[in-house]
Structures are given as C-alpha cells and as structure tokens.
Write an enzyme that holds these catalytic residues in place. Structure first.
Site, PDB file in Angstrom:
ATOM      1  N   ASP A  37      -6.003  -9.331   3.736  1.00  0.00           N
ATOM      2  CA  ASP A  37      -4.931 -10.077   3.090  1.00  0.00           C
ATOM      3  C   ASP A  37      -5.556 -11.292   2.414  1.00  0.00           C
ATOM      4  O   ASP A  37      -6.738 -11.606   2.652  1.00  0.00           O
ATOM      5  CB  ASP A  37      -3.881 -10.525   4.117  1.00  0.00           C
ATOM      6  CG  ASP A  37      -2.502 -10.719   3.513  1.00  0.00           C
ATOM      7  OD1 ASP A  37      -2.350 -11.620   2.655  1.00  0.00           O
ATOM      8  OD2 ASP A  37      -1.577  -9.972   3.873  1.00  0.00           O
ATOM      9  N   VAL A  61      -6.661  -7.384  -3.705  1.00  0.00           N
ATOM     10  CA  VAL A  61      -6.793  -6.000  -4.160  1.00  0.00           C
ATOM     11  C   VAL A  61      -6.922  -5.881  -5.673  1.00  0.00           C
ATOM     12  O   VAL A  61      -7.185  -4.793  -6.187  1.00  0.00           O
ATOM     13  CB  VAL A  61      -5.636  -5.107  -3.663  1.00  0.00           C
ATOM     14  CG1 VAL A  61      -5.623  -5.022  -2.152  1.00  0.00           C
ATOM     15  CG2 VAL A  61      -4.301  -5.565  -4.234  1.00  0.00           C
ATOM     16  N   TYR A 151       8.213  -3.165 -11.274  1.00  0.00           N
ATOM     17  CA  TYR A 151       7.878  -2.851  -9.885  1.00  0.00           C
ATOM     18  C   TYR A 151       8.137  -1.380  -9.598  1.00  0.00           C
ATOM     19  O   TYR A 151       7.319  -0.691  -8.986  1.00  0.00           O
ATOM     20  CB  TYR A 151       8.719  -3.744  -8.975  1.00  0.00           C
ATOM     21  CG  TYR A 151       8.665  -3.422  -7.509  1.00  0.00           C
ATOM     22  CD1 TYR A 151       7.593  -3.841  -6.724  1.00  0.00           C
ATOM     23  CD2 TYR A 151       9.708  -2.730  -6.893  1.00  0.00           C
ATOM     24  CE1 TYR A 151       7.567  -3.566  -5.357  1.00  0.00           C
ATOM     25  CE2 TYR A 151       9.678  -2.455  -5.542  1.00  0.00           C
ATOM     26  CZ  TYR A 151       8.607  -2.878  -4.773  1.00  0.00           C
ATOM     27  OH  TYR A 151       8.582  -2.599  -3.436  1.00  0.00           O
ATOM     28  N   LYS A 155       5.547   1.590  -8.430  1.00  0.00           N
ATOM     29  CA  LYS A 155       5.752   2.345  -7.199  1.00  0.00           C
ATOM     30  C   LYS A 155       5.835   3.845  -7.476  1.00  0.00           C
ATOM     31  O   LYS A 155       5.326   4.661  -6.697  1.00  0.00           O
ATOM     32  CB  LYS A 155       7.013   1.859  -6.486  1.00  0.00           C
ATOM     33  CG  LYS A 155       6.875   0.478  -5.861  1.00  0.00           C
ATOM     34  CD  LYS A 155       5.799   0.461  -4.793  1.00  0.00           C
ATOM     35  CE  LYS A 155       5.739  -0.832  -4.030  1.00  0.00           C
ATOM     36  NZ  LYS A 155       4.676  -0.821  -2.983  1.00  0.00           N
ATOM     37  N   THR A 186      11.432  -8.337   6.092  1.00  0.00           N
ATOM     38  CA  THR A 186      10.106  -8.956   6.074  1.00  0.00           C
ATOM     39  C   THR A 186      10.253 -10.436   5.717  1.00  0.00           C
ATOM     40  O   THR A 186      11.351 -10.882   5.334  1.00  0.00           O
ATOM     41  CB  THR A 186       9.199  -8.284   5.024  1.00  0.00           C
ATOM     42  OG1 THR A 186       9.693  -8.590   3.709  1.00  0.00           O
ATOM     43  CG2 THR A 186       9.150  -6.774   5.226  1.00  0.00           C
TER      44      THR A 186
END
Length: 263
Positions: A37, A61, A151, A155, A186
């Site tokens: 992370d 990433v 987004y 995905k 979350t």
C-alpha cells in the site's frame, strides 16, 4: 482450514478495507502475505496484527519499479509467490462523464486497470513456476450501469483482461478469476452512514457488504477448492444485479445539464 499452508500471497491496497480483510483471511488459512500500500503507517498496523506471516512493502501500483520490487521482496523473503490479489483502485474521477478530461480518464485507467496489469506481468514467472493464480477485485460497476463511467470502464477492463489471461495461461496451470463486489463498508464511506443506509434498501439482502464478505470469496477462488475454475467473475453483491434495485442514474443536481434540442 489451512488451504494456503506453504503458499505466499501478495495483496495490493492492503492497509485497510477489503485488502486488509483479504490479508487477514489468507494468513488465517496459513499463507505468508506480502501486504502492499502507499499508507505505510496503516500498512504497518495490519502487518503487525497478522504477525510474522506478513511482510509490509510500500507500493504505488502506477510505478513499474515499485511493483517489480514488491514481487522481488516476496521471493527474497519467502522463496516463491503463489497468489496475487489485485485490490488497488478506486474512483478518482468525480466529474460527470461529459466533463471528464482525457487526463482524468488516463489516471483512472492507470491506477485501476494498468496497475493490475503491472502486478500480473511482474508476478507471471513465479505464477507459472508454482502454478499459481490471480484474483482481481473488480466491481459490479464493470457489469452493469451504476454510474462513474471512467471507474466502471476500468473495472470492466479488469474482467476482460482476466478472461484473456485465463485463456492464455490456463495450459500452464495458472488461473485468473475476478470478484465483483457491490457496496462494501470500507473507510471510503466514513461519515456517510446515511448514504449506506439508503443504499442498503436497494439490495435484496437489505444490507451493505462487509470486507470479510469479499475476503471469503477471494479465499475460495485463490484456493485449490477452485482448482477447476478460471476466467470467471464472481459477483458478491447482495443481489443488486437481480435488477429491481438498480440505482437511478438520471442526471440531476450537480450533474444536470441543459441540452438544446437540435432541429
């Protein structure tokens, strides 16, 4: 169950939420976990909670060097890498699709889609050697229309990418599957409990998902229990894809624009 005894898993975006839950679940089933992370303090907390089975590594990433270094760290510490869980991502374009800039779109793709690709490419030699597998965390947004166009496109790209990798590397014993969550509780939803409560009414099961719901699905697909499953997407979404509760996507409020009819 110790389905991952002797196995090593690398999980991206593992400092909180789904990634942290996946790391805990795989470690509880015997895996050594490389947790990555950008949030180093939170990552250290997760690794400390798991104990000696966890290796925390700071990873962006969107950086080829960071991703390759994380795979190298896994192999250096544990001698192998068996599972990659692509969890890094997030909705970074907040404007209406007609207002999004090419730069915003590219940034979304780089984080969510290309980031997952980087992890797969870096890990492939190890996955082939150990007949490992990849589980990518996509979204119901990649399957049906829930808004957030950029987004959602990223995905959906994860799903298409995984299917193609599954076909290409299946003969070498490497599996690629996808989990597509619905709304999950979350830290991204902190302070918005009213919104979550409203969303819960749209789900047939009348609740929001928990990170542990996704971790359980990942643990199944990454384990030998799923050894004859590849190229598939498992929706874990409380039934929202049954249809009746789909969110209203009609432009309104801040997204509403007036278009003159052309004669």
């Amino acid at each position: 169950m110790q389905r991952f005894q002797g196995k090593v898993a690398l999980i991206t975006a593992a400092a909180q939420g789904i990634g942290a839950a996946v790391a805990r679940r795989l470690a509880a089933e015997g895996a050594a976990v490389v947790v990555t992370d950008l949030q180093e303090d939170k990552l250290a907390e997760v690794a400390g909670e798991i104990g000696e089975q966890a290796l925390p590594v700071r990873v962006d990433v969107t950086s080829d060097d960071d991703v390759r270094a994380a795979v190298a760290a896994a192999v250096e510490r544990y001698g192998r890498l068996d599972v990659v869980v692509n969890n890094a991502g997030g909705c970074i374009v907040r404007s209406a699709p007609e207002d999004a800039t090419p730069e915003e779109f590219h940034a979304q793709l780089d984080l969510t889609l290309v980031g997952a690709s980087r992890c797969i490419q870096a890990a492939l030699p190890q996955l082939v050697e150990h007949r490992g597998n990849v589980v990518t965390i996509s979204s119901v947004n990649g399957i049906a229309a829930f808004g957030n166009v950029e987004y959602s496109a990223a995905k959906a790209g994860q799903i298409a990418m995984s299917v193609n990798y599954a076909a290409r590397y299946g003969p070498l014993g490497v599996r690629f599957n996808v989990v597509a969550p619905g709304t999950i509780r979350t830290p991204n939803w902190d302070g918005r409990q009213d919104t979550l409560d409203r969303f819960a009414t749209q789900y047939p099961l009348r609740r929001i998902g928990e990170p542990e719901d996704i971790a359980a699905a990942v643990a199944f697909l990454a384990s030998d229990d799923a050894s004859w499953i590849t190229g598939h997407t498992l929706p874990v979404e409380g039934g929202i894809l049954t249809g009746p509760g789909l969110f209203d996507l009609t432009p309104s409020g801040a997204y509403k624009k007036e278009y003159k009819q052309q004669s």
